[in-house]
Every structure is written in C-alpha cells, then in structure tokens.
Design an enzyme around this catalytic site. Structure first.
Site, PDB file in Angstrom:
ATOM      1  N   THR A 106      39.277  42.547  50.843  1.00  0.00           N
ATOM      2  CA  THR A 106      39.927  41.678  49.863  1.00  0.00           C
ATOM      3  C   THR A 106      41.346  42.151  49.583  1.00  0.00           C
ATOM      4  O   THR A 106      41.619  43.345  49.664  1.00  0.00           O
ATOM      5  CB  THR A 106      39.079  41.749  48.575  1.00  0.00           C
ATOM      6  OG1 THR A 106      37.853  41.103  48.860  1.00  0.00           O
ATOM      7  CG2 THR A 106      39.739  41.127  47.377  1.00  0.00           C
ATOM      8  N   ARG A 120      27.267  31.717  47.454  1.00  0.00           N
ATOM      9  CA  ARG A 120      27.530  32.960  46.689  1.00  0.00           C
ATOM     10  C   ARG A 120      29.029  33.093  46.372  1.00  0.00           C
ATOM     11  O   ARG A 120      29.884  32.904  47.218  1.00  0.00           O
ATOM     12  CB  ARG A 120      27.049  34.156  47.498  1.00  0.00           C
ATOM     13  CG  ARG A 120      27.271  35.530  46.830  1.00  0.00           C
ATOM     14  CD  ARG A 120      28.564  36.188  47.261  1.00  0.00           C
ATOM     15  NE  ARG A 120      28.705  37.538  46.728  1.00  0.00           N
ATOM     16  CZ  ARG A 120      29.833  38.228  46.764  1.00  0.00           C
ATOM     17  NH1 ARG A 120      30.911  37.729  47.297  1.00  0.00           N
ATOM     18  NH2 ARG A 120      29.883  39.451  46.262  1.00  0.00           N
ATOM     19  N   GLY A 163      31.772  35.788  44.521  1.00  0.00           N
ATOM     20  CA  GLY A 163      31.902  37.173  44.046  1.00  0.00           C
ATOM     21  C   GLY A 163      32.769  37.269  42.805  1.00  0.00           C
ATOM     22  O   GLY A 163      32.968  36.292  42.081  1.00  0.00           O
ATOM     23  N   ASP A 164      33.293  38.454  42.577  1.00  0.00           N
ATOM     24  CA  ASP A 164      34.085  38.705  41.370  1.00  0.00           C
ATOM     25  C   ASP A 164      35.536  38.231  41.491  1.00  0.00           C
ATOM     26  O   ASP A 164      36.199  38.011  40.477  1.00  0.00           O
ATOM     27  CB  ASP A 164      34.116  40.214  41.073  1.00  0.00           C
ATOM     28  CG  ASP A 164      34.718  40.994  42.245  1.00  0.00           C
ATOM     29  OD1 ASP A 164      34.309  40.750  43.401  1.00  0.00           O
ATOM     30  OD2 ASP A 164      35.616  41.826  42.012  1.00  0.00           O
ATOM     31  N   THR A 210      38.532  45.278  43.941  1.00  0.00           N
ATOM     32  CA  THR A 210      37.886  45.025  45.233  1.00  0.00           C
ATOM     33  C   THR A 210      36.609  45.846  45.288  1.00  0.00           C
ATOM     34  O   THR A 210      36.576  46.969  44.796  1.00  0.00           O
ATOM     35  CB  THR A 210      38.791  45.392  46.418  1.00  0.00           C
ATOM     36  OG1 THR A 210      38.036  45.247  47.624  1.00  0.00           O
ATOM     37  CG2 THR A 210      39.333  46.807  46.335  1.00  0.00           C
ATOM     38  N   GLY A 211      35.578  45.264  45.850  1.00  0.00           N
ATOM     39  CA  GLY A 211      34.329  46.008  45.930  1.00  0.00           C
ATOM     40  C   GLY A 211      33.146  45.064  45.920  1.00  0.00           C
ATOM     41  O   GLY A 211      33.304  43.851  46.137  1.00  0.00           O
ATOM     42  N   GLY A 223      31.074  42.666  44.635  1.00  0.00           N
ATOM     43  CA  GLY A 223      31.357  41.736  43.552  1.00  0.00           C
ATOM     44  C   GLY A 223      30.308  41.623  42.465  1.00  0.00           C
ATOM     45  O   GLY A 223      30.641  41.478  41.288  1.00  0.00           O
TER      46      GLY A 223
HETATM   47  N1  ASP Z   1      34.890  41.723  45.740  1.00  0.00           N
HETATM   48  C1  ASP Z   1      34.704  40.870  46.870  1.00  0.00           C
HETATM   49  C2  ASP Z   1      33.436  40.076  46.676  1.00  0.00           C
HETATM   50  O1  ASP Z   1      32.462  40.629  46.229  1.00  0.00           O
HETATM   51  C3  ASP Z   1      34.631  41.597  48.163  1.00  0.00           C
HETATM   52  C4  ASP Z   1      35.754  42.562  48.433  1.00  0.00           C
HETATM   53  O2  ASP Z   1      36.326  43.136  47.509  1.00  0.00           O
HETATM   54  O3  ASP Z   1      36.082  42.758  49.612  1.00  0.00           O
HETATM   55  O4  ASP Z   1      33.409  38.935  47.031  1.00  0.00           O
END
Ligand code: ASP
Length: 340
Positions: free
Chosen positions: A206, A234, A236-237, A257-258, A260
């Site tokens: 991300t 789905r 994410g965050d 990022t992480g 989500g």
């Molecule tokens: N945070 C993003 C998600 O969960 C993924 C990412 O940070 O790469 O969709």
C-alpha cells in the site's frame, strides 16, 4: 515569615513547576512530506540491488515532486494527492497499476484522503476501473456531500465527474498474478488467508503520504489494492477515515499500512491523534504505543508514517521492514526500507 524567605519559597516553587512542565514544542520544519510504500517482511538480501534501487528511485521521485509543490507554496492536499498518484502509477507498489488481485481475479482498489484544517475527507472502496483512486477520493471530498463511496456507485460518480474508466486489465502485473495463484494453492492446502499474511514472504505494498504545508495545514492519504485473494467485497482500513488515514491540524497527519482488519478494529490513525489530543502525548509516544504495543500484542502487522504540525516526522512499524521516506523543506530526501 520574613520577606526574603517568602520570595525564596516562591522562586523554588516556580523552579519545581517549570521542571515538571513539558518542553514547549518548537517548529522543526516549515513544510515537509513523508511517504510509505507498504510494510512487511522486507529484509536485507530479499530484494536484488536493482530492485532496491528502483524502489528507492521511485520513492525519491515522489518525495521530490510532493516537496516541490510544498516549496512553491502549494497545499498539503495537492502534495499528498500528486505524490500518491505517482506511486499509484508505478507497478512497484500495491496501489493503482500493480495492485494485488482479489480472489475473483480482478483488482479492487481502495483510497482515502483527509485535510487537517477542516477535517474534510473523501474515500472510495472496491473500485475496479479508476486509474488513480486517490484523485477520485479527493473528488468525493470536494464534489459530493459524502465521505465514502463504494464499487459501482463510486464509478458512476466518477463518470459524472468526467473521470475516464480504464479496463481492469490496466492494473495487471505478472508478479501480483503469481501471488494470487500461490495464495490460492496455499488456501487449497488448508491455509486460510490470515495464515498467508503471516508467512515470512509477505509484504504489504500500500502507498501513503502525509504532508505539512507552509500555511501550517496538514493532509494525509492512502491508496491500495488491499490484500491478495480478498473475497466477498472485502474492504480494508485504507479507505476508512480514522483507521488507515487521518489528519487534524491540532495533532498530526497519518497514513497506515498493514493487516487492515487490525487497523480497523483499533481505529489506528485516529487513536494516535486522540492520544496526542487528549493525553498530551508526543506523536512519537502515541505511535509507539499503538503500533509497537497495542497492535503488536494482537498480532496486527504493519506500520504508520506521520507528520506533526511542527514538522517532525515519525515512522513506526512492527514488521521487519517498511518502505518509507521523508523530505523536510529542501533537505535531501531520506529513504529507508529495513529496520535501521
Ligand atoms: N492495509 C491494507 C489492507 O488491509 C493492506 C496494505 O497495507 O498493504 O487492505
């Protein structure tokens, strides 16, 4: 009590009081920008020198572009949108071109943007035909009365606003396609998606950006393809204000990022801002508590980048690495991938 003893007591009390006061914040930079390109198992030796250099070059180009806007007196909002757009256009990152694939074999993109001066925000989720989702998120903020638009509705709004739709194939890259095939194989052999992201191979990709402009205004944004093999629409965050993105001139601008689901449940970016606002924590203390304690204890992998209203930058992650960099005023960009 005589006069001199009284004044002595007053002086000593004032001294003790002064010692217990928090140091007064001072401006470290008039303007600045910070980015991430995802966190994960990014460790030395995993990427070839050539790959390392292409990540560094793209991050540097994006930082320089954003910083140029700020140095010319442009807004943090413009800097964030332009910088993220540049990263979306690069196939290196999991955003725009090069986004990961959903289980359906398509790319479904999420993005959000927020302005710290008025808490205005815009976001899109699950769009499949928008070349630069961050620009559509900005249009939602500026041209609609809403904050978050999803899927076909978001794309109908885009068409109304004059955006061109692109074929979903535009986002294709072979590497991400192979990742999907591997995820499906792993799933068939009994691993669920959450075990996939704990694999030592995994990295998020991300992109995110936070900036402070010369007028003292903060802004932040995030853009992503989400997580490989995601199902059932789905989200994410990244497009969730307060989870993946937050900006408030009174505190800071942050992008995450992480994994989500953890970032949504912990309302990560708002939590960091709230710890600063209500508990008087520094940005560094607040980010450390949320990323390296709360999230870590729950197994929520990832990190955040952020900039404070006085120009300090904080970049925290609980994974082995995070693509990250910042540029303060016209100093040279600082770019890192690994832990130190
Ligand atoms: N945070 C993003 C998600 O969960 C993924 C990412 O940070 O790469 O969709």
């Amino acid at each position: 009590m005589n006069y001199s003893l009284k004044s002595m007591i007053i002086l000593v009390s004032l001294f003790i009081f002064a010692c217990y006061q928090k140091p007064v914040d001072t401006q470290t930079a008039e303007y600045g920008i910070v980015i991430h390109g995802g966190a994960g198992w990014i460790t030395e030796g995993k990427l070839s020198k050539e790959e390392e250099n292409s990540y560094k070059a793209k991050m540097e180009e994006a930082l320089r572009r954003g910083s140029q806007i700020l140095s010319e007196g442009g807004s943090s909002l413009d800097a964030v949108a332009e910088t993220i757009m540049m990263l979306e256009d690069s196939p290196l990152f999991n955003a725009g071109k090069g986004a990961v694939f959903a289980s359906s074999g398509e790319n479904e993109l999420d993005a959000s943007i927020m302005e710290g001066k008025n808490l205005n925000a815009g976001a899109v989720a699950g769009v499949k035909h928008i070349k630069n989702p961050i620009i559509l998120a900005r249009a939602v903020m500026e041209k609609s009365p809403h904050v978050l638009l999803a899927q076909e509705g978001a794309e109908a709004f885009a068409v109304e606003q004059g955006f061109e739709l692109v074929d979903n194939k535009y986002f294709f890259t072979q590497g991400r396609w192979d990742d999907l095939q591997n995820a499906k194989k792993s799933e068939q052999s009994g691993n669920d998606q959450s075990s996939l992201i704990n694999e030592k191979e995994f990295k998020f990709g991300t992109v995110g950006c936070a900036a402070l402009d010369k007028d003292g205004n903060l802004a932040a944004g995030t853009s992503t393809g989400g997580m490989t093999n995601k199902k059932f629409g789905r989200i994410g965050d990244s497009p969730i204000i307060g989870a993946g993105t937050y900006a408030d001139n009174a505190t800071c601008a942050i992008s995450a990022t992480g994994h989500g689901e953890y970032f949504i449940r912990n309302v990560v970016t708002h939590d960091i801002s709230a710890l600063m606002e209500y508990k008087g924590m520094s940005l560094n203390e607040a980010a450390e508590l949320v990323v390296n304690k709360k999230l870590k204890e729950q197994g929520g992998n990832g990190g955040v980048i952020s900039i404070y209203k006085f120009g300090n930058v904080v970049m925290k992650f609980n994974t082995p690495g995070m693509f990250r960099g910042f540029m303060l005023e016209n100093n040279e960009p600082q770019i890192k991938m690994y832990k130190n």
